[in-house]
Design a protein around this motif. Structure first.
Motif, PDB file in Angstrom:
ATOM      1  N   SER A 409       0.839  -1.198   0.000  1.00 54.41           N
ATOM      2  CA  SER A 409       0.000   0.000   0.000  1.00 54.41           C
ATOM      3  C   SER A 409       0.878   1.253   0.000  1.00 54.41           C
ATOM      4  N   LYS A 424      -6.419   3.063  -3.060  1.00 49.65           N
ATOM      5  CA  LYS A 424      -5.550   2.180  -2.281  1.00 49.65           C
ATOM      6  C   LYS A 424      -6.110   1.954  -0.879  1.00 49.65           C
ATOM      7  N   GLU A 428      -7.273  -1.561   0.908  1.00 52.41           N
ATOM      8  CA  GLU A 428      -6.999  -1.972   2.281  1.00 52.41           C
ATOM      9  C   GLU A 428      -8.288  -2.408   2.983  1.00 52.41           C
TER      10      GLU A 428
END
Length: 645
Positions: A409, A424, A428
């Motif tokens: 990430s 991103k 997650e």
């Protein structure tokens, strides 16, 4: 340029032949003078000796290749060939004189003349080398005037390599060993560190080469910090490992490493952590041809997995890393199966096929669109790749029984102002939701009503900032702009970023993944954030150039402020919350950040995918606002490829 250097090669060769023949005759005359004190013309049968010398010398010199050498590059090998040629010449010369017993020719002339001939020919070659090399250096535009930092073995080898090159004129050595300061190496003075500034000014030094490959990082950084204050271009040699296989050559001289620009020492890896999820296992890496993915692959191979599966949608990137890894395996005698596979992570069926065929135990997901302005201009593609590509790989890994899944990430996922960072963070959230759910219903996404209970995979995310030297890094951009004469482009005077080198980032990703138990967000300690403006100034200084600004209008390189790009922040953060926990590794922190349960999150993902497929930017951003903490889109100018942050 010297008139001799301007002559054609045949003409220069003819001059050398004429000189050698003249020296053969002169040494015969000197031999007679030394032996019988004769200064006049040849008497009796002495004329045969004058004929014998050039008739023997010329064919032997041709046979030994003495007229193929370039004088200004002559080294010990050429001088050795000269000695061999004259040694054979001397033996034949003496034998002929003994055999014919010419009147008026003492036998000792057969010994004296070859010795004199060897001395004069060798001196002519040596004088030609030093004189012509100096002439060629004077004619070379922009030749560097160099000091070598380090009077050890690497420094001496470098000086030897520079002796046959035209890129630099070597002026001396620098060393902080008091036992070496004041001494000389091949006639070159060794000066102390405290005298460098004076030497630079007095000698007109343009370049300093760091030839201290075994020096520790902290000491190296201290040296570089002092040299940055001088108007010189600082260069370096590779590390000891790179130099171990052979002698130093001029090709080894390179710009400073990105580690030198960063100015901090990486922490040595924990070997047990590195090997835990890799040794003798099948490992899959997505985005294997990218900056981080390829470095992950290099380090994974050294941990001796059973099989390494490379997934990459860029054909040339996949070809390049596959070829490199095969070479690495051969070099290190590693019996590892490396499988290169062309695939898009967004293609669920293809990812399932790959995972079912190879059954990876550990998956590192590095594939993503990471260029902030480009993703801002292409939000649909960014979301499909970064969010749903992650989901596809995760589903395929779970279904095939993968033990660990590690997402690479970014710090831009924290309170993002751009689609790239928000996508991103959504990736997650996908993994956090999957990790927390015991059974997962993909029916909302697939248009079915089935509930699937899948094999349990440990999911982890590793979040870090910019990596120096990657394809999107400012360092390659600044280096290209320096070569072009500037200006260096910076988006804002206060723009600040965390930086880490690619090898260090990859090592920490591998170690963090090995510590995962499920759902953790690992955050790498990036050290102190760096101002992009300071990095630009540092690169100008280390290139030996002066910064051009209002206070210094006569400088070499200017820095141009271009304005923030779409979605760009002045400062990046690594944590959403304020409760990081330490781990067994000093550079890795752990955060258990808030997540959304899968049952609530799946409908939002379905809505986002539908919006992305019809390129509905407003609906995409609506979902991002609802689920990504702190996401607030910015309205900026058009993206600029020449702006760096």
């Amino acid at each position: 340029m010297s008139p001799l250097l301007a002559l054609s090669r045949p003409t220069k060769r003819s001059l050398v032949v004429a000189l050698d023949l003249l020296l053969s005759l002169i040494t015969v005359w000197v031999a007679f003078y030394l032996r019988i004190d004769q200064t006049g013309l040849p008497q009796m049968q002495q004329k045969y000796v004058y004929l014998l010398a050039p008739l023997l010398a010329f064919p032997l010199f041709v046979r030994f290749g003495l007229y193929r050498a370039i004088f200004r590059y002559t080294g010990m090998a050429a001088l050795a060939s000269t000695a061999k040629a004259i040694g054979i010449y001397g033996a034949l010369f003496f034998i002929v004189i003994l055999a014919f017993k010419w009147d008026g020719v003492p036998r000792s002339v057969g010994l004296i003349q070859p010795i004199l001939f060897l001395l004069l020919v060798s001196m002519s070659r040596a004088m030609a080398r030093f004189w012509l090399a100096g002439q060629s250096g004077k004619s070379y535009h922009g030749i560097g005037r160099l000091l070598i930092y380090g009077a050890g073995e690497a420094g001496v080898q470098t000086a030897s390599a520079l002796g046959v090159a035209r890129e630099f004129v070597l002026l001396g050595f620098i060393d902080d060993d008091p036992t070496k300061v004041g001494r000389t190496i091949n006639g070159m003075d060794i000066i102390g560190q405290d005298d460098v500034a004076d030497a630079v000014e007095r000698m007109g030094v343009t370049d300093i080469l760091l030839a201290v490959p075994s020096l520790g990082r902290s000491r190296r950084n201290a040296i570089i910090a002092k040299l940055r204050e001088l108007p010189v271009h600082v260069r370096t040699l590779p590390g000891m490992v790179d130099l171990a296989s052979g002698r130093v050559t001029v090709r080894d001289i390179q710009e400073l490493d990105v580690e030198d620009l960063l100015g901090r020492a990486p922490v040595p890896p924990d070997e047990a952590l590195l090997a835990r999820n890799l040794s003798n296992k099948t490992v899959l890496v997505t985005g294997a041809g990218g900056s981080i993915g390829s470095e992950l692959c290099r380090q994974i191979v050294l941990e001796r997995p059973r099989k390494l599966v490379l997934v990459e949608h860029n054909e040339f990137g996949l070809y390049s890393i596959h070829r490199e890894l095969e070479g690495l395996c051969i070099e290190n005698r590693l019996a590892i199966e490396v499988v290169p596979l062309l695939a898009s992570v967004g293609n669920l069926d293809r990812m399932r096929e790959i995972c079912q065929a190879h059954r990876p135990a550990t998956v590192y997901h590095a594939a993503a669109y990471k260029h902030v302005p480009l993703v801002e201009c292409n939000p649909s593609e960014g979301v499909l790749n970064n969010v749903f590509g992650t989901l596809s790989v995760a589903r395929a890994a779970m279904e095939s029984g993968a033990e660990y899944f590690v997402l690479v990430s970014t710090d831009k996922a924290v309170r993002p102002t751009n689609v790239m960072g928000a996508s991103k963070r959504m990736a997650e959230l996908v993994l956090q939701a999957l990790s927390a759910a015991e059974s997962i219903d993909f029916g909302v996404l697939d248009g079915t009503a089935r509930t699937a209970t899948l094999n349990k995979t440990v999911f982890a995310m590793v979040r870090f900032g910019n990596v120096l030297g990657s394809s999107g890094s400012v360092v390659p951009l600044f280096r290209r702009q320096l070569l072009e004469g500037g200006p260096l482009t910076v988006t804002h005077p206060e723009v600040t970023r965390y930086f880490m080198t690619i090898p260090e980032a990859a090592q920490l990703v591998l170690q963090a993944g090995a510590m995962a138990h499920g759902g953790e967000v690992f955050v790498l300690d990036m050290g102190q954030p760096v101002k992009i403006m300071d990095l630009a100034r540092r690169m100008v200084q280390l290139a030996g150039l002066a910064l051009r600004d209002d206070d210094h209008p006569g400088g070499d390189i200017a820095i141009k402020i271009t304005g923030l790009r779409p979605g760009e922040k002045l400062y990046e953060e690594l944590l959403i919350g304020d409760n990081p926990e330490g781990t067994i590794h000093e550079r890795i922190m752990k955060a258990r950040e808030d997540y959304v349960p899968w049952s609530e999150f799946a409908p939002a993902l379905a809505k986002m995918r539908s919006a992305a497929k019809r390129s509905d930017e407003a609906s995409i951003k609506e979902v991002l606002r609802a689920y990504v903490h702190g996401y607030e889109p910015q309205i900026n100018a058009l993206p600029s490829d020449e702006a760096a942050a």
